[in-house]
Design a protein around this motif. Sequence first.
Motif: not given
Length: 737
Positions: A20-22, A37-39, A26-29, A32-33
Amino acid sequence: MKERLKVIGRQGSRLFQQNSKITQLGKSGRIAEAVKVFSSMDRKNTVTYNSMLSAYTKNGKLGDARKLFDRMPDRNVVSWNTMIAGYLRNDSLQEAHQLFDSMPARDGYSWALMLSYFTRIGDLEKARGIFDSVLDKRDPVLWGAMITGYAKKGKIDEAKRFFDEMPVKNLVSWNSMLAAYTRNGAMRSASLFFDGMAERDVVSWNLMVDGYVELGDLDSAWETFNRIPDPNVISYVTMLSGFVRNGRLVEARGLFDQMPVRNIVSWNAMIGGYSQNGQIDEAMRLFQEMPERDSVTWTTVINGYVRVGELEEAKALLNQMPFKSNGAHAALISGYLQKGKMEEASQIFDRIGTGDVVCCNAMIAGYTQSGRMEKALNVFKRMMRKDSVSWNTMIAGYAQAGEMDKALRLFEEMGQRNSISWNSLMAGFLQNKSYFNALNCFVSMGREEIKPDESTFACGLSACANMAALRAGKQLHQYAAKIGYASDLFVGNSLITLYAKCGEIRSAEILFGEMGSRDIVSWNSLVAGYALNGYGMEAVKLFEEMIGKGVCPDQVTLLGVLSACSHGGLTDQGIELFKCLTVTEDFSVEPLPEHYSCLVDLFARAGRLEEAFEIARNAKSEENVGMWGSLLGACRVHRNLKLGRSSSQKLSELEPHKASDLVLLSNINSEMCNWDEAEKVREAIEGRGADKQKGCSWIEIGNQVHAFLSDDRTQPRTGEICGILKSLTEHEIICCS
């Protein structure tokens, strides 16, 4: 076992939160963050990959998205759809098509993605091909996409046919068809359809209100709005925007004050209404009352200050603005440009530090309008992304500067042209007297299946008028009537000029009489038409009627009526009109060099050469070639050698590279049998080495306009034409002898 289930539950919950965080990042552009989180995740599932894939595609990172897609350990249909949607969003059709064809399995959304893309870009043939390929056509989304596609093209009958054939209809389907009617202005059909709807929701009502608003029928919109069982904020905003757009601010404010809930759009609409109508103080009062503001709010108020010319207040507000808004910067840049303050505009532009297309276009427009094409080209070249406005402004700028070769080169380099592109080129050819090329543009535009608009017809008709190509002009008139532009004000004015210049003054009168609305150009066109055809008294009467109807004359009116008096021999009326328009407080029209030229011509034609000479000598603008040329021509007619010499001397000073004055002076001497003097003038012509302008004539034969230049041997039938002319000349000599 319980402990293991708890661990699995905690891991599942953590995974869900991270996914959900990703998605949120992503929605807020904040890509990089999202990557961070993904990595950092030690455990990922297909949803994780899809969330990251969606973050990449929605932020235009298609290269990163494709790399991630290719190394996904497991893909589902959502993965494929996300990647295809990303490509389509960025118009990468080839890549989207390749993925679509490679899909191991497709769902309804997969088909809808491709189908919706083609309907969005207006390629209904390919959309229909995809629709026909779908085996299971029960999904209403597919039908809705086709209905919307046909509606966007204005093909309401085809949209209705699809709607009637739908195997299963839901409320969304009914609203899609209703939208097809309302967005194409077919409100009578929309009303009948609305009354027959199996069920309605607030969206249905809002569509009806919006349809009436778009047509400008606010009474019907207001009546429909008041019938909505449970209006939502969109209902209020739609009606509010309708009042604002039509300048009915009192009613808009009344509705705004009674809104149960106001969103930021309603505040912005109200502020925008006040700003557009110059009520900047009221706009600022609302601005200060707002509970929250967005970039649109700030930009609207800044634009309001620009509109009323308070640029320092606009700049101060821009400096306070907590958001970065290219629109606000562009508004202030435009304000400075309108005031001719190029340096201030450049400072704002340089401060932005980005190649924003809106700001760049504003600067390009400013540079082109001030004739600084090199500066405009520098901005144009630096732009990362150019839209049609960028290209069209540059084309129009080069055309205005008389550099049609550069304008044409840019036009040919354009990726996708629209009607404005063609109009800019046509207007450039007209301005530079390349009437054939202007008319050819009209024809070429039709070959590219670009629909002409009012400006296109106005340009085409002006080209025909200047070439006296009556038959071609009549065809354009019929074409304009066929597609509904004949009643347009600009087209109507161009038609009056066309018929007047082609000698059909009666047709011009009829058109003028049938016009639903007229502006100053309409009156001026007919006045000039009367002047051109020698109807002096009619021009004066029309001028008096114009004054009687409260239409304020301008410099073009004065030129037209003076010319009419000159050609009609109405010397006294011309003098009185000149004094009336330029001296009295009622009008105070500032005379231009062309007016003095016309006044000189008025006296000269009446044989009052001494008075004409005094006017020319005392005119506010002595640098008027036409004025002295008219006087010299009159000196030849009335054989006044003394004033002819003085006029020729003045013309020689103004146009040392031309010999037309000396030719006339030589003719005067010859006609007065001053052979020695005539010979001296001819020697002076040879000694000057002046440029000779070739004469040009047009003739319309067999629905084709032919141009003839003097001493032009390129015409295919030059020999035959010269032979016929020689035969006619010999015949005339025999008849006269």
